[in-house]
Design an enzyme around this catalytic site. Structure first.
Site, PDB file in Angstrom:
ATOM      1  N   GLU A 217       6.176 -24.112  19.881  1.00 20.07           N
ATOM      2  CA  GLU A 217       6.011 -23.215  21.030  1.00 20.07           C
ATOM      3  C   GLU A 217       5.958 -24.001  22.336  1.00 20.07           C
ATOM      4  O   GLU A 217       5.704 -23.448  23.398  1.00 20.07           O
ATOM      5  CB  GLU A 217       4.719 -22.398  20.873  1.00 20.07           C
ATOM      6  N   ASN A 301      10.492 -22.752  13.963  1.00 21.74           N
ATOM      7  CA  ASN A 301      11.356 -21.989  14.859  1.00 21.74           C
ATOM      8  C   ASN A 301      11.967 -22.896  15.925  1.00 21.74           C
ATOM      9  O   ASN A 301      11.369 -23.890  16.307  1.00 21.74           O
ATOM     10  CB  ASN A 301      10.541 -20.892  15.548  1.00 21.74           C
ATOM     11  N   ASP A 343      11.054 -15.711  16.030  1.00 25.62           N
ATOM     12  CA  ASP A 343      10.047 -16.709  15.637  1.00 25.62           C
ATOM     13  C   ASP A 343       9.820 -16.713  14.126  1.00 25.62           C
ATOM     14  O   ASP A 343       8.705 -16.834  13.661  1.00 25.62           O
ATOM     15  CB  ASP A 343       8.707 -16.477  16.381  1.00 25.62           C
TER      16      ASP A 343
END
Lengths: 616, 184
Positions: A217, A301, A343
């Site tokens: 992230e 991801n 995601d």
């Protein structure tokens, strides 16, 4: 066409043919590298650095064995005796963030890793009350907390050759002498200023420690690294993006599907230099097959979540790698979510078992994936044998077994400036990091699952190193039925759900299955539950002090009795609303998870405690 | 002659050395120290002042120049997204970082506290943006962050965003008095 060097030769037509598994006659599930290992004849009970499971009564690695079955051969606790379980000891860790680690038991000592600041406690199982023998404090950099995406968790340590090895949030792998509590070696592997942290539990095999970074992230470039167990020196590092030489892709690389073949796809499936900040971190689980000498792990991801900023398949993110355990060379790769839209991180554990499929015993890899499908892969080749939804799925129509591609539902495709509703599963997937367990007795995979959907709006993401790189407004909520979690027994051969228990909150704990015929898991309210492994009947439960997101384990104490241990202490991505005292009036808090957890602060409070349960 | 010259040189050298090190050690320049009042420009983080408080509240050291300015607050809202503040604090509910719309403030929520937090960073994860963002933008961010909890004049508060609804808009949130908690 598909030659896996040195192991099993197989052709594209081998779907129904038996492979050269050495035991085709046995028509029941097997756990190849796990509990069948006999205890060492002499000396202390320990797991050698070759990846074998420890003695029956030990729990030396979070997955219990290198195949990550989390199946214990212990059988004193049975459906008949389990109701007599009681608390035998407790221990306050002193910390209030999410406790995701599995306690380890080696001989007469239990080892616990806490969330940040990653203290390691060694508890003496021979003394009443389990007093600490020693404590190791790595004192990680406090600023590391600011780049940990989803609470400052740690998923535990691994033990081998007298060393307890684990990762600190500020990117160090430490090896601690199990007897003295002194550090044998400390290796720094990444920099928090890139957004990287380390939260995963290492796997030890072949005299090596396999570790990976977190930060999907934050635009971190993902890697998996092998360290020498004795010295901590780096043996190899394999990146998840960039040129083939960085990804350790060479002549042995034989992906099963056309979509995963090509030169330098880690560059060409990205726009410009986006691969340098493309994610693909290895923050989940590593498993190991000694017979094939392969390790298996998933990549996270791609970054950012906003998929319009990264046209292309974004190799080698959101997929599974099989690599040579010694050289790190990639042997195959299967991308679960090419150009991941939602995601659907690929880091979930690969459970290694041998199953009778199509009339033959197959060496398979079971994955309850974030995308909501239960994959059965041939682990020698990377071929998908089956992929069936285990939760409610609207984002895809299924997995095309010919191409290996998910069939995306265009109606759920997110775009910038558009709010797309009812995407199921939500970003944490049908199952997140919380590991499954497989019992060779029942043949079931026990899945701690989420039942969550989400609304998703793409927004422009700016890359600033060391800050989040997401580009999405998300709000999550319960899927059909209103229960946000489900504990599922799944038959991977029959490809169906056998039974399930609905839970109010996502089931964010690990699972342990035992030869005694009992499975254990915890809920986010704090209930620790024992079910009949066969029928799913609730046999016993106990309310711990805080929500359970840890991994239960079972072991034999110095008195010869079977015990069950678990860390209670809510947090993690799902429990961040409590652990981080978030304000749930903002639906997008905790990357949108808060919207689904508005009642968690009424259901539990934070605080880390070890619970040990035993029979009278 | 020669020996006297050597000796005087040695004496001179010694004197220089003394002035450089020894004399510095011995000096008592308390008259040159800045007056104590000159060091109170930064906001205090403690309400406990030994000997009791003197003069005005030591906590509050002024407002953001954009405190009551709709354009400045709106610019702060834009920058809050573009500098990725939103990645950690979400739209005020928090995530990797603490919530900004509740009443719990670890390091205080006065304008000067927020300015210092952004410039200096904070030890438990807040990055230091010193020399990365112009001061004027920091004051816009400060004004917006205060407005997230409703701490700005109603006329200056932002309304509904042209995005997915994430909660009550800033201009409809009840302002709750902030408490400096001191702990994450």
């Amino acid at each position: 066409m598909l030659l896996v060097a040195g192991t099993v030769a197989c052709t594209g037509a081998c779907g129904n043919a038996p492979n050269n598994s050495n035991d085709n006659s046995q028509n029941r599930p097997r756990v190849p590298a796990a509990s069948a290992q006999p205890a060492p004849a002499s000396g202390p009970r320990s797991a050698p650095g070759d990846g074998a499971a420890g003695a029956d009564g030990d729990w030396t690695t979070p997955g219990r064995d290198p195949g990550l079955t989390r199946f214990s051969p212990l059988d004193q606790i049975t459906p008949q005796t389990v109701s007599q379980l009681g608390v035998k000891a407790t221990f306050s860790t002193g910390f209030v963030r999410g406790h995701e680690a599995a306690p380890l038991v080696v001989g007469n000592t239990m080892y616990i890793v806490t969330p940040f600041p990653n203290v390691l406690y060694a508890l003496d199982l021979t003394k009443p009350g389990l007093p600490a023998k020693w404590t190791y404090e790595p004192k990680p950099i406090a600023s590391a907390q600011g780049v940990a995406c989803c609470d400052v968790v740690n998923r535990g340590a691994a033990y081998a050759d007298g060393l307890v090895v684990y990762n600190t949030l500020d990117n160090r792998t430490v090896a601690i002498d199990a007897a003295s509590g002194q550090a044998r070696w400390v290796t720094t592997l990444d920099d928090i200023n890139t957004g990287a942290t380390m939260t995963m539990a290492p796997l030890i095999a072949r005299g090596k420690v396999y570790v990976g970074n977190s930060g999907g992230e934050l635009g971190v470039r993902g890697w998996l690294t092998a360290l020498d167990l004795q010295t901590g020196k780096q043996v190899w590092r394999a990146y998840a993006t960039g040129p083939d030489k960085d990804v350790l892709i060479g002549p042995r690389f034989r992906p099963y599907y056309e979509k995963d073949r090509g030169i330098d796809l880690g560059i060409h499936t990205w726009p410009g230099l986006a691969w340098k900040q493309g994610g693909g971190t290895a923050w989940g689980w590593v498993s190991y097959d000694p017979a094939l000498n392969l390790i298996f792990y998933g990549t996270s991801n791609p970054g950012p979540w906003n998929s319009e900023q990264r046209p292309g398949d974004n190799k080698w993110t959101a997929g599974v790698f099989a690599r040579d355990a010694d050289s790190g060379e990639a042997v195959w790769f299967y991308q679960l979510s090419p150009h991941d839209l939602w995601d659907y991180d690929g880091v979930n554990e690969s459970v290694l078992v041998d199953l009778p499929i199509g009339g033959a015993m197959r060496k398979v890899l079971l994955r309850a994936d974030r995308d909501g499908y239960l994959y059965v892969l041939d682990r020698t080749s990377g071929q998908v044998l089956s992929a069936d939804p285990f939760v409610h799925v609207t984002s895809t129509h299924g997995i095309d077994l010919k191409t290996g591609r998910p069939m995306e539902n265009e109606a759920k495709h997110p775009y910038v400036g558009t709010v797309v509703r009812d995407i199921c599963p939500a970003a944490p997937g049908g199952k997140d990091w919380q590991p499954t367990a497989f019992s060779p007795r029942t043949g079931y995979l026990y899945i701690p699952a989420n039942n969550l959907c989400m609304d998703f709006e793409g927004v422009e993401a700016n890359y600033i190193a060391g800050t989040p790189y997401v580009g999405a407004n998300v709000r999550m909520y319960a899927g059909p039925g209103g229960n946000r979690g489900e504990f599922i027994a799944w038959d991977p051969v029959a490809r169906k759900k056998v039974w399930s228990i609905k839970e109010s909150f996502p089931v964010w704990s690990g699972v342990v299955a035992t030869a005694g015929g009992v499975v254990f898991y915890g809920t986010m309210e704090g209930w620790f539950k024992a079910l009949d492994a066969k029928s799913g009947q609730l046999l016993w439960q106990f309310k711990t002090g805080s929500g359970i997101i840890g991994q239960p384990v079972t072991y034999t104490g110095p008195d010869g009795k079977q015990y069950v241990a678990v860390l209670s202490g809510v947090g993690g991505w799902s429990g961040a609303v409590v652990a981080g005292q978030l304000d749930v009036r903002d639906a997008t808090a905790a990357l949108g998870f808060a919207n689904a957890m508005t009642d968690l602060p009424q259901a539990t409070t934070r605080g880390g405690t070890l619970y040990v349960f035993g029979l009278p | 002659m020669m020996s006297r010259r050597v000796a005087s040189c040695a004496l001179l050298l010694c004197g220089v050395l003394l002035a450089g090190a020894g004399c510095e050690r011995e000096s008592r320049p308390f008259q040159q120290l800045p007056a104590a009042s000159a060091r109170t420009e930064r906001p205090l983080l403690s309400q406990n002042t030994p000997g009791g408080r003197v003069g005005e509240s030591p906590i509050d050291t002024g407002a953001s120049p954009f405190q009551e300015n709709a354009w400045g607050i709106s610019e702060g809202k834009r920058l809050f997204e573009q500098y990725n503040c939103v990645g950690c604090h979400a739209h005020g509910g928090g995530g990797m970082g603490p919530a900004l719309i509740d009443d719990r403030w670890i390091y205080g929520n006065r304008a000067a506290n927020l300015f210092d937090t952004i410039v200096q960073g904070r030890p438990n994860g807040m990055p230091a943006f010193r020399n990365k963002i112009p001061d004027s933008q920091i004051w816009q961010l400060v004004a917006y962050i205060q407005s997230m909890g409703g701490h700005a004049p109603l006329a200056a508060l932002p309304g509904r965003s042209d995005h997915m609804r994430v909660g009550t808009p800033e201009n409809a949130r009840p302002a709750t008095p902030a408490v400096q908690t001191g702990h994450p």
